[in-house]
Design a protein around this motif. Structure first.
Motif, PDB file in Angstrom:
ATOM      1  N   TYR A 120      36.561  34.398  33.866  1.00 42.48           N
ATOM      2  CA  TYR A 120      37.645  35.306  33.470  1.00 42.48           C
ATOM      3  C   TYR A 120      37.735  35.490  31.959  1.00 42.48           C
ATOM      4  O   TYR A 120      38.095  36.559  31.465  1.00 42.48           O
ATOM      5  CB  TYR A 120      38.987  34.788  33.986  1.00 42.48           C
ATOM      6  CG  TYR A 120      39.284  35.144  35.412  1.00 42.48           C
ATOM      7  CD1 TYR A 120      39.266  36.472  35.846  1.00 42.48           C
ATOM      8  CD2 TYR A 120      39.586  34.148  36.332  1.00 42.48           C
ATOM      9  CE1 TYR A 120      39.543  36.800  37.163  1.00 42.48           C
ATOM     10  CE2 TYR A 120      39.865  34.468  37.664  1.00 42.48           C
ATOM     11  CZ  TYR A 120      39.840  35.796  38.067  1.00 42.48           C
ATOM     12  OH  TYR A 120      40.110  36.113  39.378  1.00 42.48           O
ATOM     13  N   THR A 121      37.422  34.456  31.198  1.00 42.48           N
ATOM     14  CA  THR A 121      37.588  34.525  29.736  1.00 42.48           C
ATOM     15  C   THR A 121      36.284  34.864  29.010  1.00 42.48           C
ATOM     16  O   THR A 121      36.191  35.883  28.321  1.00 42.48           O
ATOM     17  CB  THR A 121      38.141  33.188  29.199  1.00 42.48           C
ATOM     18  OG1 THR A 121      37.275  32.116  29.601  1.00 42.48           O
ATOM     19  CG2 THR A 121      39.540  32.955  29.716  1.00 42.48           C
ATOM     20  N   ILE A 122      35.270  34.032  29.160  1.00 42.12           N
ATOM     21  CA  ILE A 122      34.009  34.249  28.444  1.00 42.12           C
ATOM     22  C   ILE A 122      33.305  35.519  28.905  1.00 42.12           C
ATOM     23  O   ILE A 122      32.760  36.286  28.110  1.00 42.12           O
ATOM     24  CB  ILE A 122      33.066  33.034  28.636  1.00 42.12           C
ATOM     25  CG1 ILE A 122      33.745  31.759  28.119  1.00 42.12           C
ATOM     26  CG2 ILE A 122      31.743  33.263  27.911  1.00 42.12           C
ATOM     27  CD1 ILE A 122      32.960  30.494  28.409  1.00 42.12           C
ATOM     28  N   LEU A 123      33.340  35.742  30.236  1.00 40.66           N
ATOM     29  CA  LEU A 123      32.625  36.882  30.789  1.00 40.66           C
ATOM     30  C   LEU A 123      33.569  37.991  31.239  1.00 40.66           C
ATOM     31  O   LEU A 123      33.219  38.823  32.058  1.00 40.66           O
ATOM     32  CB  LEU A 123      31.772  36.407  31.984  1.00 40.66           C
ATOM     33  CG  LEU A 123      30.803  35.264  31.678  1.00 40.66           C
ATOM     34  CD1 LEU A 123      30.157  34.757  32.951  1.00 40.66           C
ATOM     35  CD2 LEU A 123      29.739  35.708  30.690  1.00 40.66           C
ATOM     36  N   ALA A 124      34.777  37.994  30.703  1.00 38.19           N
ATOM     37  CA  ALA A 124      35.799  38.953  31.138  1.00 38.19           C
ATOM     38  C   ALA A 124      35.405  40.387  30.823  1.00 38.19           C
ATOM     39  O   ALA A 124      34.733  40.655  29.829  1.00 38.19           O
ATOM     40  CB  ALA A 124      37.125  38.621  30.460  1.00 38.19           C
ATOM     41  N   PRO A 125      35.807  41.317  31.688  1.00 28.57           N
ATOM     42  CA  PRO A 125      35.490  42.729  31.456  1.00 28.57           C
ATOM     43  C   PRO A 125      36.323  43.328  30.329  1.00 28.57           C
ATOM     44  O   PRO A 125      37.394  42.825  30.010  1.00 28.57           O
ATOM     45  CB  PRO A 125      35.848  43.381  32.797  1.00 28.57           C
ATOM     46  CG  PRO A 125      36.943  42.505  33.328  1.00 28.57           C
ATOM     47  CD  PRO A 125      36.574  41.105  32.927  1.00 28.57           C
ATOM     48  N   THR A 126      35.823  44.373  29.733  1.00 31.64           N
ATOM     49  CA  THR A 126      36.580  45.122  28.725  1.00 31.64           C
ATOM     50  C   THR A 126      37.064  46.422  29.359  1.00 31.64           C
ATOM     51  O   THR A 126      36.730  46.739  30.491  1.00 31.64           O
ATOM     52  CB  THR A 126      35.690  45.454  27.513  1.00 31.64           C
ATOM     53  OG1 THR A 126      34.693  46.372  27.933  1.00 31.64           O
ATOM     54  CG2 THR A 126      35.049  44.209  26.951  1.00 31.64           C
ATOM     55  N   LYS A 127      37.824  47.193  28.622  1.00 32.21           N
ATOM     56  CA  LYS A 127      38.333  48.451  29.153  1.00 32.21           C
ATOM     57  C   LYS A 127      37.224  49.486  29.312  1.00 32.21           C
ATOM     58  O   LYS A 127      37.403  50.492  29.978  1.00 32.21           O
ATOM     59  CB  LYS A 127      39.420  49.000  28.222  1.00 32.21           C
ATOM     60  CG  LYS A 127      40.672  48.123  28.159  1.00 32.21           C
ATOM     61  CD  LYS A 127      41.700  48.735  27.221  1.00 32.21           C
ATOM     62  CE  LYS A 127      42.956  47.870  27.165  1.00 32.21           C
ATOM     63  NZ  LYS A 127      43.977  48.449  26.253  1.00 32.21           N
ATOM     64  N   LYS A 153      33.390  48.374  34.130  1.00 30.07           N
ATOM     65  CA  LYS A 153      33.968  47.915  35.384  1.00 30.07           C
ATOM     66  C   LYS A 153      34.156  46.404  35.357  1.00 30.07           C
ATOM     67  O   LYS A 153      33.459  45.680  34.658  1.00 30.07           O
ATOM     68  CB  LYS A 153      33.039  48.315  36.537  1.00 30.07           C
ATOM     69  CG  LYS A 153      33.513  47.868  37.897  1.00 30.07           C
ATOM     70  CD  LYS A 153      32.501  48.250  38.966  1.00 30.07           C
ATOM     71  CE  LYS A 153      32.923  47.674  40.304  1.00 30.07           C
ATOM     72  NZ  LYS A 153      31.965  48.002  41.374  1.00 30.07           N
ATOM     73  N   ASP A 154      35.114  45.947  36.156  1.00 22.19           N
ATOM     74  CA  ASP A 154      35.362  44.511  36.288  1.00 22.19           C
ATOM     75  C   ASP A 154      34.300  43.896  37.196  1.00 22.19           C
ATOM     76  O   ASP A 154      34.267  44.133  38.404  1.00 22.19           O
ATOM     77  CB  ASP A 154      36.758  44.306  36.892  1.00 22.19           C
ATOM     78  CG  ASP A 154      37.128  42.832  36.980  1.00 22.19           C
ATOM     79  OD1 ASP A 154      36.244  41.982  36.758  1.00 22.19           O
ATOM     80  OD2 ASP A 154      38.299  42.537  37.274  1.00 22.19           O
ATOM     81  N   THR A 192      24.275  44.293  47.032  1.00 21.09           N
ATOM     82  CA  THR A 192      25.650  43.793  46.968  1.00 21.09           C
ATOM     83  C   THR A 192      26.284  44.033  45.603  1.00 21.09           C
ATOM     84  O   THR A 192      27.257  44.765  45.483  1.00 21.09           O
ATOM     85  CB  THR A 192      25.696  42.286  47.298  1.00 21.09           C
ATOM     86  OG1 THR A 192      24.708  41.602  46.508  1.00 21.09           O
ATOM     87  CG2 THR A 192      25.442  42.044  48.766  1.00 21.09           C
ATOM     88  N   ILE A 193      25.712  43.440  44.556  1.00 23.76           N
ATOM     89  CA  ILE A 193      26.416  43.516  43.276  1.00 23.76           C
ATOM     90  C   ILE A 193      25.985  44.685  42.395  1.00 23.76           C
ATOM     91  O   ILE A 193      26.791  45.224  41.672  1.00 23.76           O
ATOM     92  CB  ILE A 193      26.313  42.197  42.491  1.00 23.76           C
ATOM     93  CG1 ILE A 193      24.862  41.841  42.177  1.00 23.76           C
ATOM     94  CG2 ILE A 193      26.956  41.066  43.255  1.00 23.76           C
ATOM     95  CD1 ILE A 193      24.729  40.594  41.332  1.00 23.76           C
ATOM     96  N   GLU A 243      35.480  46.807  46.761  1.00 22.84           N
ATOM     97  CA  GLU A 243      34.151  47.411  46.898  1.00 22.84           C
ATOM     98  C   GLU A 243      33.110  46.352  47.237  1.00 22.84           C
ATOM     99  O   GLU A 243      32.256  46.556  48.108  1.00 22.84           O
ATOM    100  CB  GLU A 243      33.764  48.124  45.602  1.00 22.84           C
ATOM    101  CG  GLU A 243      32.431  48.852  45.710  1.00 22.84           C
ATOM    102  CD  GLU A 243      32.057  49.580  44.427  1.00 22.84           C
ATOM    103  OE1 GLU A 243      30.929  50.090  44.343  1.00 22.84           O
ATOM    104  OE2 GLU A 243      32.902  49.636  43.509  1.00 22.84           O
ATOM    105  N   LEU A 244      33.184  45.220  46.559  1.00 20.29           N
ATOM    106  CA  LEU A 244      32.242  44.132  46.822  1.00 20.29           C
ATOM    107  C   LEU A 244      32.437  43.585  48.235  1.00 20.29           C
ATOM    108  O   LEU A 244      31.467  43.307  48.947  1.00 20.29           O
ATOM    109  CB  LEU A 244      32.425  43.015  45.784  1.00 20.29           C
ATOM    110  CG  LEU A 244      31.476  41.818  45.897  1.00 20.29           C
ATOM    111  CD1 LEU A 244      30.022  42.268  45.760  1.00 20.29           C
ATOM    112  CD2 LEU A 244      31.809  40.773  44.844  1.00 20.29           C
TER     113      LEU A 244
END
Length: 394
Positions: free
Chosen positions: A14-21, A24-25, A63-64, A117-118
């Protein structure tokens, strides 16, 4: 749908690899890869925490995302969440990955997936897989269905795992606890191998934990065919022109007595009365005699086996030339065909009752297991063979 995670893993993703605006998340895409690796390490009986799990790019692409997979894998490695063996052989082997030791030592639990979606993509693949199992017939369909109806006494199962008398390592305890959580959280899976064996939570959970499993609050019992693999080896050798048929019938007579391993052990000058010693000896028979690579010279066990069953051993060695696994695969296919045929017959004869499998054993509740036994015996009678069959509580 839930993924295997740890608290620190969730925080790091959630923090190190968190998405930006701007993009996509992909949070749950990261977690899906780690979950897939960890799940395989726990439930694949040929794997452990040090095993590198081969991840097929085609499956990940479905899948991903084909575009994001390389980036996600690279970031997971860069942040020391997983590590790779770096070995890729086109057409033969995908890159292997494993969870790093830092995360292995942590407490793993199941967390809800929140990516619709996943979930949809994974569900579609799971449904196709379920359809493939159903297409294999009523036996497979029945066994797969009831394997997802099991429940576990979590308190007693955890007491078993944590009991110092059992002397489990920390790694073993972690794996067993994940197995318990999978059933308690109803995170069930089914798959089948190229040898047609069905793999489920029931087959993959440690045998000592099965005593804590129930279906409809009823304990489970199993019909066990004594010396199953040697038995099907004898059936395979019947009517084989390269094998002396009188020798085959003598071999089957010994196997059906339930004392095949004792017979070989006695000629090797060994005492296998102890259960642990007997199990290790069985493995030696399989790995050092019947199913291992064909050597130029006979091993000690092959010499002993050859003294009683020379043409059977000779044919085994001939079959394994070029691919030493071909014999074991063929026997597992024969075993699976017989077992799932018996499950199908039982389902038709008894009705909607618990019926599943643990490879060479059929599992049901006490009130139904003896009727299933009669069906299994009747099928062996059709083959003009009378093996020793045991009914045991799991």
């Amino acid at each position: 749908m839930k993924f295997l995670v740890t608290k620190e893993l969730l925080f790091d993703v959630y923090t190190i690899l968190a998405p930006t605006k701007k993009r996509k998340d992909f949070t749950f895409h990261y977690l899906y890869i780690v979950h897939t690796i960890r799940h395989s390490q726990v439930f694949n009986q040929n794997s452990d925490s040090s095993t590198f799990i081969n991840l097929h790019s085609e499956l990940l692409g479905k899948t991903i995302s084909k575009l994001q997979t390389p980036t996600i894998l690279k970031n997971l490695i860069k942040n020391k969440i997983i590590e790779s063996d770096g070995v890729y052989i086109p057409g033969r082997k995908s890159f292997g990955y494993r969870v790093t030791g830092h995360y292995l030592s942590q407490k793993w639990h199941y967390a809800e997936v929140k990516d619709a979606e996943l979930i949809g993509k994974i569900s579609a693949i799971t449904e196709k897989h379920s359809k493939d199992i159903r297409s294999k017939g009523i036996g497979y369909q029945t066994a797969a269905y009831w394997a997802k109806e099991i429940a576990i006494n979590k308190r007693n199962a955890l007491f078993y795992v944590n009991n110092p008398k059992n002397n489990f390592s920390d790694v073993q305890k972690t794996h067993y606890k994940i197995s318990i959580e999978s059933v308690d959280n109803k995170q069930f899976f089914t798959s089948f191998s190229s040898t047609n064996r069905l793999y489920t939570n029931l087959t993959c959970i440690k045998s000592g934990l099965r005593q804590h499993l129930t279906i409809d609050k009823q304990p489970l019992y199993a019909i066990d065919i004594t010396s199953s693999q040697p038995l099907f080896l004898g059936l395979l050798m019947r009517n084989n022109n390269n094998v002396d048929q009188e020798e085959v019938e003598n071999y089957l007579k010994i196997v059906c007595s339930g004392l095949f391993y004792e017979y070989i052990a006695e000629r090797a000058g060994l005492n296998i009365d102890d259960k642990e010693v007997r199990n290790k000896f069985k493995q030696k028979i399989f790995s050092g005699c019947l199913f291992d690579h064909t050597r130029d010279k006979y091993s000690k066990l092959e010499i002993i086996f050859h003294e009683s069953f020379p043409t059977i051993l000779s044919e085994c060695r001939n079959m394994k030339r070029g691919d030493h696994k071909i014999l074991s695969r063929q026997l597992q296919k024969m075993e699976a065909k017989f077992i799932f045929h018996c499950v199908e017959l039982s389902a038709k004869a008894i009705g909607d009752v618990p019926l599943s499998t643990i490879h060479d054993a059929i599992v049901s509740t006490e009130e139904n297991i003896y009727m299933v036994e009669q069906i299994v015996v009747a099928e062996f009678v059709k083959l003009k063979i009378y093996p020793k069959i045991k009914i045991e509580k799991l």
